[in-house]
Design a protein around this motif. Structure first.
Motif, PDB file in Angstrom:
ATOM      1  N   ASN A 155       0.713  -1.111  -0.026  1.00  0.00           N
ATOM      2  CA  ASN A 155       0.034   0.070   0.157  1.00  0.00           C
ATOM      3  C   ASN A 155       0.769   1.237  -0.005  1.00  0.00           C
ATOM      4  O   ASN A 155       0.447   2.272  -0.770  1.00  0.00           O
ATOM      5  N   VAL A 156       1.605   1.260   0.995  1.00  0.00           N
ATOM      6  CA  VAL A 156       2.584   2.722   0.924  1.00  0.00           C
ATOM      7  C   VAL A 156       4.158   2.162   0.818  1.00  0.00           C
ATOM      8  O   VAL A 156       4.908   3.161   0.774  1.00  0.00           O
ATOM      9  N   GLY A 157       4.418   1.174   0.536  1.00  0.00           N
ATOM     10  CA  GLY A 157       5.913   0.776   0.487  1.00  0.00           C
ATOM     11  C   GLY A 157       6.704   0.940   1.862  1.00  0.00           C
ATOM     12  O   GLY A 157       6.266   1.654   2.735  1.00  0.00           O
ATOM     13  N   VAL A 158       7.439  -0.325   1.984  1.00  0.00           N
ATOM     14  CA  VAL A 158       8.537  -0.240   2.907  1.00  0.00           C
ATOM     15  C   VAL A 158       9.812  -0.197   2.684  1.00  0.00           C
ATOM     16  O   VAL A 158      10.226  -1.253   1.882  1.00  0.00           O
ATOM     17  N   ARG A 159      10.585   0.524   3.090  1.00  0.00           N
ATOM     18  CA  ARG A 159      12.203   0.476   2.715  1.00  0.00           C
ATOM     19  C   ARG A 159      13.013  -0.122   3.635  1.00  0.00           C
ATOM     20  O   ARG A 159      13.913  -0.854   3.315  1.00  0.00           O
ATOM     21  N   LYS A 160      12.700   0.013   5.185  1.00  0.00           N
ATOM     22  CA  LYS A 160      13.694  -0.487   6.296  1.00  0.00           C
ATOM     23  C   LYS A 160      12.895  -0.759   7.464  1.00  0.00           C
ATOM     24  O   LYS A 160      11.759  -0.335   7.658  1.00  0.00           O
ATOM     25  N   VAL A 161      13.131  -1.667   8.154  1.00  0.00           N
ATOM     26  CA  VAL A 161      12.704  -2.132   9.259  1.00  0.00           C
ATOM     27  C   VAL A 161      13.696  -2.509  10.422  1.00  0.00           C
ATOM     28  O   VAL A 161      14.773  -3.168  10.036  1.00  0.00           O
ATOM     29  N   ARG A 162      13.243  -2.034  11.429  1.00  0.00           N
ATOM     30  CA  ARG A 162      13.915  -2.497  12.629  1.00  0.00           C
ATOM     31  C   ARG A 162      13.252  -2.692  13.605  1.00  0.00           C
ATOM     32  O   ARG A 162      12.070  -2.197  13.920  1.00  0.00           O
ATOM     33  N   LEU A 205      14.740  -6.797   1.235  1.00  0.00           N
ATOM     34  CA  LEU A 205      14.286  -5.500   2.678  1.00  0.00           C
ATOM     35  C   LEU A 205      15.560  -5.491   3.357  1.00  0.00           C
ATOM     36  O   LEU A 205      16.213  -6.416   3.772  1.00  0.00           O
ATOM     37  N   ASP A 206      15.655  -4.215   3.806  1.00  0.00           N
ATOM     38  CA  ASP A 206      16.868  -3.463   4.770  1.00  0.00           C
ATOM     39  C   ASP A 206      16.046  -3.875   6.126  1.00  0.00           C
ATOM     40  O   ASP A 206      15.272  -3.182   6.367  1.00  0.00           O
ATOM     41  N   ILE A 207      16.423  -5.062   6.721  1.00  0.00           N
ATOM     42  CA  ILE A 207      15.922  -5.483   8.052  1.00  0.00           C
ATOM     43  C   ILE A 207      16.898  -5.739   8.995  1.00  0.00           C
ATOM     44  O   ILE A 207      17.798  -6.758   8.450  1.00  0.00           O
ATOM     45  N   GLU A 208      16.822  -5.362  10.301  1.00  0.00           N
ATOM     46  CA  GLU A 208      17.523  -5.864  11.216  1.00  0.00           C
ATOM     47  C   GLU A 208      16.798  -5.908  12.572  1.00  0.00           C
ATOM     48  O   GLU A 208      16.063  -5.383  13.020  1.00  0.00           O
ATOM     49  N   THR A 209      17.138  -7.391  13.263  1.00  0.00           N
ATOM     50  CA  THR A 209      16.221  -7.464  14.333  1.00  0.00           C
ATOM     51  C   THR A 209      17.040  -7.910  15.610  1.00  0.00           C
ATOM     52  O   THR A 209      18.312  -8.515  15.544  1.00  0.00           O
ATOM     53  N   ALA A 210      16.628  -7.562  16.786  1.00  0.00           N
ATOM     54  CA  ALA A 210      17.083  -8.008  18.099  1.00  0.00           C
ATOM     55  C   ALA A 210      16.096  -8.878  18.791  1.00  0.00           C
ATOM     56  O   ALA A 210      14.915  -8.767  18.566  1.00  0.00           O
ATOM     57  N   ALA A 211      16.426  -9.738  19.662  1.00  0.00           N
ATOM     58  CA  ALA A 211      15.313 -10.510  20.341  1.00  0.00           C
ATOM     59  C   ALA A 211      15.755 -10.753  21.893  1.00  0.00           C
ATOM     60  O   ALA A 211      16.908 -11.010  22.264  1.00  0.00           O
ATOM     61  N   MET A 221       5.686 -10.317  21.716  1.00  0.00           N
ATOM     62  CA  MET A 221       5.647  -9.054  21.532  1.00  0.00           C
ATOM     63  C   MET A 221       6.736  -8.421  20.541  1.00  0.00           C
ATOM     64  O   MET A 221       7.804  -8.815  20.631  1.00  0.00           O
ATOM     65  N   HIS A 222       6.427  -7.694  19.633  1.00  0.00           N
ATOM     66  CA  HIS A 222       7.206  -6.823  18.700  1.00  0.00           C
ATOM     67  C   HIS A 222       7.104  -5.415  18.770  1.00  0.00           C
ATOM     68  O   HIS A 222       6.131  -4.922  18.758  1.00  0.00           O
ATOM     69  N   TYR A 223       8.253  -4.772  18.805  1.00  0.00           N
ATOM     70  CA  TYR A 223       8.263  -3.152  18.855  1.00  0.00           C
ATOM     71  C   TYR A 223       8.967  -3.128  17.494  1.00  0.00           C
ATOM     72  O   TYR A 223      10.181  -3.438  17.041  1.00  0.00           O
ATOM     73  N   LEU A 224       8.459  -2.255  16.513  1.00  0.00           N
ATOM     74  CA  LEU A 224       8.771  -2.222  15.174  1.00  0.00           C
ATOM     75  C   LEU A 224       8.808  -0.788  14.961  1.00  0.00           C
ATOM     76  O   LEU A 224       8.072   0.135  15.184  1.00  0.00           O
ATOM     77  N   VAL A 225       9.979  -0.486  14.131  1.00  0.00           N
ATOM     78  CA  VAL A 225      10.254   0.932  13.609  1.00  0.00           C
ATOM     79  C   VAL A 225      10.503   0.862  12.221  1.00  0.00           C
ATOM     80  O   VAL A 225      11.206   0.079  11.801  1.00  0.00           O
ATOM     81  N   LEU A 226       9.350   1.350  11.245  1.00  0.00           N
ATOM     82  CA  LEU A 226       9.546   0.961   9.674  1.00  0.00           C
ATOM     83  C   LEU A 226       9.693   2.250   8.997  1.00  0.00           C
ATOM     84  O   LEU A 226       9.340   3.255   9.489  1.00  0.00           O
ATOM     85  N   GLU A 227      10.792   2.324   8.156  1.00  0.00           N
ATOM     86  CA  GLU A 227      10.974   3.424   7.070  1.00  0.00           C
ATOM     87  C   GLU A 227       9.825   3.102   5.778  1.00  0.00           C
ATOM     88  O   GLU A 227       9.969   2.315   5.066  1.00  0.00           O
ATOM     89  N   ARG A 292       7.888   9.382   6.873  1.00  0.00           N
ATOM     90  CA  ARG A 292       7.547   8.322   6.518  1.00  0.00           C
ATOM     91  C   ARG A 292       8.139   7.284   7.461  1.00  0.00           C
ATOM     92  O   ARG A 292       8.533   5.931   7.154  1.00  0.00           O
ATOM     93  N   GLU A 293       8.248   7.731   8.895  1.00  0.00           N
ATOM     94  CA  GLU A 293       8.698   6.653   9.957  1.00  0.00           C
ATOM     95  C   GLU A 293       7.436   6.236  10.644  1.00  0.00           C
ATOM     96  O   GLU A 293       6.636   7.159  11.004  1.00  0.00           O
ATOM     97  N   LEU A 294       7.231   4.970  10.701  1.00  0.00           N
ATOM     98  CA  LEU A 294       6.033   4.334  11.578  1.00  0.00           C
ATOM     99  C   LEU A 294       6.502   3.514  12.618  1.00  0.00           C
ATOM    100  O   LEU A 294       7.615   2.797  12.394  1.00  0.00           O
ATOM    101  N   VAL A 295       5.973   3.711  13.989  1.00  0.00           N
ATOM    102  CA  VAL A 295       6.407   2.872  14.955  1.00  0.00           C
ATOM    103  C   VAL A 295       4.905   2.079  15.385  1.00  0.00           C
ATOM    104  O   VAL A 295       3.969   2.885  15.454  1.00  0.00           O
ATOM    105  N   LEU A 296       5.484   0.896  15.800  1.00  0.00           N
ATOM    106  CA  LEU A 296       3.917   0.249  16.400  1.00  0.00           C
ATOM    107  C   LEU A 296       4.456  -0.867  17.162  1.00  0.00           C
ATOM    108  O   LEU A 296       5.594  -1.442  17.208  1.00  0.00           O
TER     109      LEU A 296
END
Length: 343
Positions: A155-162, A205-211, A221-227, A292-296
């Motif tokens: 829908n809006v495109g995703v460039r990066k995810v942390r 996809l440019d994505i990095e995760t920690a756990a 539970m996930h805390y996401l920051v998406l560009e 363009r930054e989304l947090v959820l």
């Protein structure tokens, strides 16, 4: 009608069995079990045929009065697909047997990507699995990440995810896992495997995760920051998620809740089988958009979220439905899976 064998009857396997039995275009052929435990007795009472890995296993079942139909090899010559829900890394050992009998197989996220043709998520790459022989439904956490990422990207495109993944320590029935009194880095370095697993489906996809692992059994539970590619508003994001299959928005202010235990209580009170949420649960008040930054923040019910993907994967490999949206709609309708708002 295609005949499906489910190898493994634990947390995921028994739910896949239920889902196959609810699917009007699939037939459950039977299950494969290694232990004559309570779940085997329940399966027998539900008229499910039980197979074992080899003849050596039969005696222990017979001693408890549990009738065994045969060995897995007896079943493999008569089925169209095996859904392998065995413990992590066991499925890879079974692949040679599936190859021997020329049977297609669906594996779970505990197996490596390199043993299959495609790692799978219904929203993201259904088409890539169409007609393939070996498909891997990615893990619960990866499914949760992919469901939100692909919904937004379309829908809006995703460039990066942390993302920070806060993992449950064990499933409710497990007694040999933990921690009991600790928060454990999983792993104690970056990145965690979850982002790497996402890239088996979305390699661009440019994505990095920690756990981390915490002492709870109910949910992740996930805390996401998406560009995003496009500037958006909170209302844009809410509208997209409202319309996406298998995503439920949770309004904690309206429901007066703020925890996974209260989500499970809602599942109990609304009569959901096994208190399951196959839907991804997104906390609406945590959605914050700046340009363009989304947090959820989202919650993932690890016991249930991958079940509808397994049904769609079966349809894809058997070429039963070419259109992913039709398969998703059929699965969700027959399994009673919702979207929009929780209550």
């Amino acid at each position: 009608m295609p005949k499906i064998l489910v190898n493994g009857y634990g947390t995921i396997g028994k739910r896949i069995v239920w889902a196959i039995k609810k699917s009007s275009d699939l037939e459950l052929y039977g299950i494969v079990k290694t232990r004559p435990d309570y779940s085997a007795i329940i399966a027998l009472k539900n008229n499910i045929d039980i197979y074992v890995p080899s003849t050596e296993y039969m005696r222990s079942f017979e001693e408890k009065g549990i009738k065994v139909k045969g060995t897995i090899e007896d079943a493999l010559s008569k089925v169209d697909v095996v859904v392998d829900a065995t413990p992590a890394k066991v499925g890879a050992k079974y692949k040679e047997l599936y190859l021997k009998y020329g049977v297609k197989a669906i594996f779970q996220g505990g197996e490596k990507h390199n043993i299959v043709d495609v790692s799978f998520n219904s929203l993201c790459n259904y088409e890539e699995a169409f007609g393939k022989n070996y498909v891997r439904v990615v893990s619960c956490n990866t499914t949760g990440l992919l469901r939100i990422i692909c919904s937004l990207h379309q829908n809006v495109g995703v460039r990066k995810v942390r993302a920070l993944i806060i993992r449950r320590g064990a499933d409710p029935k497990e007694i040999k896992r933990g921690p009991i009194n600790s928060i454990v880095l999983d792993p104690p370095h970056l990145p965690s495997h979850h982002g790497i697993d996402v890239k088996t489906v979305l390699p661009w996809l440019d994505i990095e995760t920690a756990a981390v692992i915490v002492p709870t059994t109910l949910m992740h539970m996930h805390y996401l920051v998406l560009e995003l590619e496009k500037e958006s508003t909170k209302q844009d994001i809410l509208r997209i998620l409202e319309e996406t299959p298998r995503i439920l928005l949770v309004d904690p202010d309206k429901l007066e809740i703020k925890s996974t235990s209260e989500l499970i209580e809602i599942a109990r009170d609304t009569g959901r089988l096994r208190n399951d949420f196959p839907e991804l649960l997104v906390w609406s008040t945590t959605i914050n958009v700046k340009g363009r930054e989304l947090v959820l923040i989202q919650s993932v019910h690890q016991e249930a979220i991958v079940i509808p993907e397994n049904i769609d994967a079966i349809r894809a490999v058997l070429k039963l439905e070419e259109d992913k949206w039709k398969s998703i709609e059929k699965t969700d309708r027959e399994l009673g899976i919702s979207h929009g708002w929780l209550l």
